[in-house]
Design an enzyme around this catalytic site. Structure first.
Site, PDB file in Angstrom:
ATOM      1  N   VAL A  13       0.828  -1.048  -0.108  1.00 29.86           N
ATOM      2  CA  VAL A  13      -0.044  -0.056  -0.063  1.00 29.86           C
ATOM      3  C   VAL A  13       0.807   1.177   0.031  1.00 29.86           C
ATOM      4  CG1 VAL A  13      -1.724   1.516   1.457  1.00 29.86           C
ATOM      5  CG2 VAL A  13      -2.106  -1.199   1.067  1.00 29.86           C
ATOM      6  N   THR A  87      -1.553  -3.877   9.882  1.00 32.56           N
ATOM      7  CA  THR A  87      -2.423  -4.128  10.980  1.00 32.56           C
ATOM      8  C   THR A  87      -2.433  -5.641  11.124  1.00 32.56           C
ATOM      9  OG1 THR A  87      -4.145  -3.502   9.762  1.00 32.56           O
ATOM     10  CG2 THR A  87      -3.365  -2.041  11.234  1.00 32.56           C
ATOM     11  N   ARG A 150      -5.587  -4.016  -5.026  1.00 31.39           N
ATOM     12  CA  ARG A 150      -5.406  -5.482  -4.844  1.00 31.39           C
ATOM     13  C   ARG A 150      -3.758  -5.722  -5.359  1.00 31.39           C
ATOM     14  NH1 ARG A 150      -8.538  -6.683 -10.153  1.00 31.39           N
ATOM     15  NH2 ARG A 150      -7.781  -4.528 -10.485  1.00 31.39           N
ATOM     16  N   LYS A 199     -14.533  -0.481   5.199  1.00 27.52           N
ATOM     17  CA  LYS A 199     -13.209  -1.500   4.524  1.00 27.52           C
ATOM     18  C   LYS A 199     -13.362  -2.728   4.716  1.00 27.52           C
ATOM     19  CE  LYS A 199      -9.666  -2.903   2.912  1.00 27.52           C
ATOM     20  NZ  LYS A 199      -9.187  -3.039   1.833  1.00 27.52           N
ATOM     21  N   PHE A 244     -15.442 -12.662  -8.714  1.00 34.06           N
ATOM     22  CA  PHE A 244     -15.492 -13.188  -7.434  1.00 34.06           C
ATOM     23  C   PHE A 244     -16.308 -14.658  -7.223  1.00 34.06           C
ATOM     24  CE2 PHE A 244     -12.306 -11.728  -4.387  1.00 34.06           C
ATOM     25  CZ  PHE A 244     -11.841 -10.777  -5.219  1.00 34.06           C
ATOM     26  N   LEU A 245     -16.565 -15.195  -8.491  1.00 32.35           N
ATOM     27  CA  LEU A 245     -17.250 -16.339  -8.593  1.00 32.35           C
ATOM     28  C   LEU A 245     -16.686 -17.647  -8.897  1.00 32.35           C
ATOM     29  CD1 LEU A 245     -20.533 -15.133 -10.289  1.00 32.35           C
ATOM     30  CD2 LEU A 245     -20.321 -15.672  -7.918  1.00 32.35           C
ATOM     31  N   GLY A 252      -6.969 -16.682   0.816  1.00 32.88           N
ATOM     32  CA  GLY A 252      -5.957 -16.434   1.446  1.00 32.88           C
ATOM     33  C   GLY A 252      -5.385 -14.933   1.265  1.00 32.88           C
ATOM     34  N   CYS A 255      -4.852  -9.985   3.606  1.00 42.30           N
ATOM     35  CA  CYS A 255      -5.966  -9.276   4.218  1.00 42.30           C
ATOM     36  C   CYS A 255      -7.398  -9.984   4.303  1.00 42.30           C
ATOM     37  CB  CYS A 255      -6.265  -8.045   3.178  1.00 42.30           C
ATOM     38  SG  CYS A 255      -4.989  -7.037   3.543  1.00 42.30           S
ATOM     39  N   ARG A 321       1.723 -14.877   2.045  1.00 42.65           N
ATOM     40  CA  ARG A 321       1.053 -14.609   3.290  1.00 42.65           C
ATOM     41  C   ARG A 321      -0.252 -15.280   3.154  1.00 42.65           C
ATOM     42  NH1 ARG A 321       1.857  -8.249   4.682  1.00 42.65           N
ATOM     43  NH2 ARG A 321       1.613  -8.251   2.345  1.00 42.65           N
TER      44      ARG A 321
HETATM   45  N1  LIG Z   1      -1.814  -5.478   0.594  1.00 43.14           N
HETATM   46  C1  LIG Z   1      -2.843  -5.074   0.357  1.00 43.14           C
HETATM   47  O1  LIG Z   1      -2.993  -5.382  -0.946  1.00 43.14           O
HETATM   48  C2  LIG Z   1      -3.688  -4.276   0.911  1.00 43.14           C
HETATM   49  C3  LIG Z   1      -3.304  -3.837   2.131  1.00 43.14           C
HETATM   50  N2  LIG Z   1      -4.082  -2.893   3.266  1.00 43.14           N
HETATM   51  C4  LIG Z   1      -3.809  -2.761   4.360  1.00 43.14           C
HETATM   52  O2  LIG Z   1      -2.637  -1.721   4.393  1.00 43.14           O
HETATM   53  C5  LIG Z   1      -1.875  -1.806   5.413  1.00 43.14           C
HETATM   54  C6  LIG Z   1      -0.617  -2.086   5.035  1.00 43.14           C
HETATM   55  O3  LIG Z   1      -0.485  -3.591   4.064  1.00 43.14           O
HETATM   56  P1  LIG Z   1       0.803  -3.636   3.370  1.00 43.14           P
HETATM   57  O4  LIG Z   1       1.114  -2.416   2.399  1.00 43.14           O
HETATM   58  O5  LIG Z   1       0.221  -4.912   2.602  1.00 43.14           O
HETATM   59  O6  LIG Z   1       1.782  -4.245   4.235  1.00 43.14           O
HETATM   60  P2  LIG Z   1       3.363  -4.591   4.060  1.00 43.14           P
HETATM   61  O7  LIG Z   1       3.718  -5.772   5.137  1.00 43.14           O
HETATM   62  O8  LIG Z   1       3.397  -4.871   2.591  1.00 43.14           O
HETATM   63  O9  LIG Z   1       4.199  -3.146   4.286  1.00 43.14           O
HETATM   64  C7  LIG Z   1       4.309  -2.490   5.659  1.00 43.14           C
HETATM   65  C8  LIG Z   1       5.354  -1.933   5.563  1.00 43.14           C
HETATM   66  O10 LIG Z   1       5.359  -1.256   6.728  1.00 43.14           O
HETATM   67  C9  LIG Z   1       6.931  -1.004   7.261  1.00 43.14           C
HETATM   68  N3  LIG Z   1       6.986  -0.689   8.654  1.00 43.14           N
HETATM   69  C10 LIG Z   1       6.280  -1.436   9.605  1.00 43.14           C
HETATM   70  N4  LIG Z   1       6.311  -0.580  10.812  1.00 43.14           N
HETATM   71  C11 LIG Z   1       6.875   0.385  10.548  1.00 43.14           C
HETATM   72  C12 LIG Z   1       7.053   1.791  11.422  1.00 43.14           C
HETATM   73  N5  LIG Z   1       6.728   1.826  12.702  1.00 43.14           N
HETATM   74  N6  LIG Z   1       7.527   2.894  10.486  1.00 43.14           N
HETATM   75  C13 LIG Z   1       7.868   2.753   9.271  1.00 43.14           C
HETATM   76  N7  LIG Z   1       7.582   1.561   8.799  1.00 43.14           N
HETATM   77  C14 LIG Z   1       7.072   0.440   9.169  1.00 43.14           C
HETATM   78  C15 LIG Z   1       7.365  -2.461   6.962  1.00 43.14           C
HETATM   79  O11 LIG Z   1       8.670  -2.606   7.126  1.00 43.14           O
HETATM   80  C16 LIG Z   1       6.954  -2.828   5.646  1.00 43.14           C
HETATM   81  O12 LIG Z   1       7.741  -2.285   4.561  1.00 43.14           O
HETATM   82  C17 LIG Z   1      -2.580  -3.121   6.315  1.00 43.14           C
HETATM   83  O13 LIG Z   1      -3.276  -2.397   7.309  1.00 43.14           O
HETATM   84  C18 LIG Z   1      -3.397  -3.822   5.282  1.00 43.14           C
HETATM   85  O14 LIG Z   1      -4.468  -4.607   5.865  1.00 43.14           O
HETATM   86  C19 LIG Z   1      -5.121  -2.285   2.521  1.00 43.14           C
HETATM   87  C20 LIG Z   1      -5.539  -2.594   1.219  1.00 43.14           C
HETATM   88  C21 LIG Z   1      -4.727  -3.399   0.413  1.00 43.14           C
HETATM   89  O1  LIG Z   2      -7.611  -5.038   1.706  1.00 44.28           O
HETATM   90  C1  LIG Z   2      -6.819  -5.755   0.945  1.00 44.28           C
HETATM   91  O2  LIG Z   2      -5.693  -6.028   1.354  1.00 44.28           O
HETATM   92  C2  LIG Z   2      -7.182  -6.164  -0.615  1.00 44.28           C
HETATM   93  O3  LIG Z   2      -7.648  -7.387  -0.213  1.00 44.28           O
HETATM   94  C3  LIG Z   2      -8.220  -8.049  -1.542  1.00 44.28           C
HETATM   95  O4  LIG Z   2      -7.097  -7.986  -2.373  1.00 44.28           O
HETATM   96  P1  LIG Z   2      -5.806  -9.241  -2.555  1.00 44.28           P
HETATM   97  O5  LIG Z   2      -5.431  -9.585  -1.006  1.00 44.28           O
HETATM   98  O6  LIG Z   2      -4.896  -8.515  -3.234  1.00 44.28           O
HETATM   99  O7  LIG Z   2      -6.539 -10.378  -3.263  1.00 44.28           O
HETATM  100  P2  LIG Z   2      -7.688 -10.871  -4.167  1.00 44.28           P
HETATM  101  O8  LIG Z   2      -7.537 -10.675  -5.749  1.00 44.28           O
HETATM  102  O9  LIG Z   2      -9.089 -10.241  -3.674  1.00 44.28           O
HETATM  103  O10 LIG Z   2      -7.934 -12.384  -3.781  1.00 44.28           O
HETATM  104  C4  LIG Z   2      -8.236 -12.705  -2.505  1.00 44.28           C
HETATM  105  C5  LIG Z   2      -8.290 -14.269  -2.387  1.00 44.28           C
HETATM  106  O11 LIG Z   2      -9.286 -14.527  -2.873  1.00 44.28           O
HETATM  107  C6  LIG Z   2      -9.128 -15.755  -4.201  1.00 44.28           C
HETATM  108  N1  LIG Z   2     -10.209 -15.694  -5.141  1.00 44.28           N
HETATM  109  C7  LIG Z   2     -10.576 -14.458  -5.762  1.00 44.28           C
HETATM  110  C8  LIG Z   2     -11.338 -14.339  -6.736  1.00 44.28           C
HETATM  111  C9  LIG Z   2     -12.069 -15.436  -7.220  1.00 44.28           C
HETATM  112  O12 LIG Z   2     -12.780 -15.391  -7.960  1.00 44.28           O
HETATM  113  N2  LIG Z   2     -11.653 -16.413  -6.386  1.00 44.28           N
HETATM  114  C10 LIG Z   2     -10.745 -16.783  -5.149  1.00 44.28           C
HETATM  115  O13 LIG Z   2     -10.749 -17.915  -4.994  1.00 44.28           O
HETATM  116  C11 LIG Z   2      -7.808 -15.487  -4.234  1.00 44.28           C
HETATM  117  O14 LIG Z   2      -7.362 -16.703  -4.989  1.00 44.28           O
HETATM  118  C12 LIG Z   2      -7.257 -14.823  -3.151  1.00 44.28           C
HETATM  119  O15 LIG Z   2      -6.798 -16.097  -2.298  1.00 44.28           O
HETATM  120  C13 LIG Z   2      -9.196  -7.178  -1.998  1.00 44.28           C
HETATM  121  O16 LIG Z   2      -9.548  -7.590  -3.491  1.00 44.28           O
HETATM  122  C14 LIG Z   2      -8.764  -5.609  -2.014  1.00 44.28           C
HETATM  123  O17 LIG Z   2      -9.973  -4.767  -2.636  1.00 44.28           O
HETATM  124  C15 LIG Z   2      -8.242  -5.168  -0.879  1.00 44.28           C
HETATM  125  O18 LIG Z   2      -7.804  -3.757  -0.986  1.00 44.28           O
END
Ligand SMILES: NC(=O)C1=CN([C@@H]2O[C@H](COP(=O)(O)OP(=O)(O)OC[C@H]3O[C@@H](n4cnc5c(N)ncnc54)[C@H](O)[C@@H]3O)[C@@H](O)[C@H]2O)C=CC1
Ligand SMILES: O=C(O)[C@H]1O[C@H](OP(=O)(O)OP(=O)(O)OC[C@H]2O[C@@H](n3ccc(=O)[nH]c3=O)[C@H](O)[C@@H]2O)[C@H](O)[C@@H](O)[C@@H]1O
Length: 441
Positions: A13, A87, A150, A199, A244-245, A252, A255, A321
């Site tokens: 993110v 988080t 995503r 969210k 998502f069907l 997994g 998130c 993850r």
């Molecule tokens: N991964 C995704 O697709 C999405 C994630 N989110 C949410 O966004 C948040 C972040 O997720 P990701 O980007 O996936 O995490 P991530 O694990 O990929 O990255 C988090 C980063 O924060 C850094 N970090 C940790 N503690 C820190 C601190 N105190 N100061 C500065 N840097 C620090 C880590 O070293 C790491 O580089 C979570 O709350 C998640 O639920 C929301 C939408 C999509």
């Molecule tokens: O909060 C988040 O981190 C993000 O979580 C998901 O994004 P992401 O985790 O990247 O993955 P998705 O593409 O949503 O897939 C999630 C899981 O569902 C599975 N999936 C998805 C679609 C489908 O048709 N079937 C299925 O089994 C995928 O294989 C995967 O394991 C949401 O799609 C994002 O909108 C959101 O921002």
């Protein structure tokens, strides 16, 4: 353009947020506790497998619109600071806000009156209010701006979001929404609690939909139906929608698993249990174990081996993850099965160590990490089951005759419904596709 953007946390993110705002013309400062991430950004790289992300970071690096540091002092000039730290899930299922707390403590000395702190991390209801109370006495505004991108599409989704959601301090909301205006996406202004709950609602609703489809696929197998035909009928209904069907080995990623449990935890804490969601989480665990059992059931000799094709939680990301593939590997390994695996993003079993904790990795009688194959054709000759677990394109176009030449007695289990059945069968291999009754009855 007078705002200067700060970003705390350069993961999926944070890196997309930093690169995206730099692309939109803002000056961006990034802080991350991981020195490797910071060094990467300073060299124009994200360190993530994300289409287009490195191009934007490299361009920003060349234009000197991005900087990074492990020291929060890099945020000194930032006027709007996005918090993008993890988080994760606590052992009781609730969201662990330790990283948020540490990030706020880090940035506090560099905040000035009228600066804005934006919570982009996914946080439970009440977090924004608590942060606003903490920072309010210093004249700092707080806005919730949950992220919906995503993995595998971070840049695309950041630059063309379905919606931008903002909640909190009205004056600060104006400044935050102004940052996104050039994207021409709908901006949804809500109260802070609604932004936070929305969210979790979106991720949980998608997870619910998937658990329903996974169970429907299991039912289809038993009653003589074809899940692809069933979901096609469903998708023609605009109220249901076509996304998502697709059934799979269970949902997994970083998130869905944690966010569904965090929402259940919030609901339970206020005595408004979310029974549907709890059932979806249970069904999801059962789905992954069902796939492991289907694989185990097809092993006819004690020495028989299994090859899993795909280890990441979905295609298009290197993220392991909460990947169902790792749960399947662990379950089989605990039963003494020799597990091999291939994934386009994984070159050695070492990268699995953090995601597949083993009690005694050195003891071969205990569960072990899968042996990583350099390519999907480098199969062990005793392979009896080849299971497609992640829907990588590489596995759609496998040369099944090469597979059959090496392992003529192997059966193929397609948990993602991606292979061309005629091609697999014409190579002489038996095929089982998820949700297709004719393969199982
Ligand atoms: N991964 C995704 O697709 C999405 C994630 N989110 C949410 O966004 C948040 C972040 O997720 P990701 O980007 O996936 O995490 P991530 O694990 O990929 O990255 C988090 C980063 O924060 C850094 N970090 C940790 N503690 C820190 C601190 N105190 N100061 C500065 N840097 C620090 C880590 O070293 C790491 O580089 C979570 O709350 C998640 O639920 C929301 C939408 C999509
Ligand atoms: O909060 C988040 O981190 C993000 O979580 C998901 O994004 P992401 O985790 O990247 O993955 P998705 O593409 O949503 O897939 C999630 C899981 O569902 C599975 N999936 C998805 C679609 C489908 O048709 N079937 C299925 O089994 C995928 O294989 C995967 O394991 C949401 O799609 C994002 O909108 C959101 O921002």
């Amino acid at each position: 353009m007078s705002e200067v953007i700060g970003v705390i946390g350069a993961g999926y993110v944070g890196a997309a947020t930093a690169a995206g705002f730099a692309h939109l013309g803002y000056s961006v400062a990034v802080v991350d506790t991981d020195a490797a991430k910071v060094d990467g950004i300073l060299c124009g790289r994200s360190g993530l497998t994300e289409p287009g992300l490195d191009d934007l970071i490299e361009a920003a690096h060349e234009n000197s619109t991005i900087t990074a540091s492990t020291s929060y002092s890099v945020l000194t000039d930032a006027t709007i600071v996005f918090v993008c730290v993890p988080t994760p899930m606590r052992s009781d299922g609730a969201a662990d806000l330790t990283f948020i707390d540490t990030a706020l403590s880090g940035v506090e000395p560099y905040l000035e009156p009228d600066d804005v702190v934006v919570l982009k991390s996914t946080v439970p209801v009440g977090t924004g209010d608590a942060v606003a109370e903490r920072l309010g006495s210093a004249g700092v505004h707080v806005v919730n701006n949950p992220e919906f991108l995503r993995e595998g599409h971070t840049v695309e989704d950041f630059l063309a979001p379905d919606r931008v959601v903002v909640g909190g301090d009205p004056a600060a909301i104006k400044r935050v929404t102004a940052l996104y205006r050039s994207l021409h996406s709908p901006i949804v202004e809500v109260d802070r609690a609604s932004a936070e709950l929305a969210k979790y609602a979106c991720n949980s609703f998608l997870a619910l939909k998937l658990s329903f489809v996974d169970e429907l696929a299991t039912l289809a197998e038993r009653v003589g139906a074809d899940i692809t035909e069933v979901t096609d009928v469903m998708a023609h209904d605009d109220r249901i929608g076509s996304h998502f069907l697709s059934p799979g080995p269970g949902w997994g990623g970083s998130c869905f698993p944690k966010d569904t449990r965090a929402l259940i935890s919030t609901a339970t804490s206020v005595e408004r249990p979310m029974r549907t969601l709890a059932a979806a989480v249970d069904a999801n665990e059962a789905q992954t174990q069902r796939i492991a059992a289907l694989i185990a059931d097809r092993l006819d000799e004690p020495d028989a081996a299994v090859t899993l094709l795909g280890l990441t939680f979905k295609a298009g990301t290197a993220d392991l993850r909460e990947s169902p593939a790792l749960d399947i590997a662990l379950t089989l390994s605990k039963q003494g099965v020799r597990v091999f695996a291939h994934d386009p993003t994984i070159t050695s079993a070492e990268s699995l160590v953090a995601r597949m904790p083993l009690e005694n990795p050195a003891d071969p009688s205990q569960p072990t990490l899968p042996v990583i194959l350099a390519d999907p054709y480098a199969l062990d000759v005793d392979t009896r089951v080849i299971a497609i677990v992640t829907e990588w394109n590489d596995y759609r176009s496998l040369q099944w005759s090469l597979v059959a030449a090496r392992c003529p007695h192997a059966v193929v289990i397609d948990t993602r419904g991606i292979v061309d059945a005629a091609l697999v069968r014409s190579a002489g291999l038996q095929l089982y596709r998820i949700g297709i009754a004719e393969d199982w009855l």
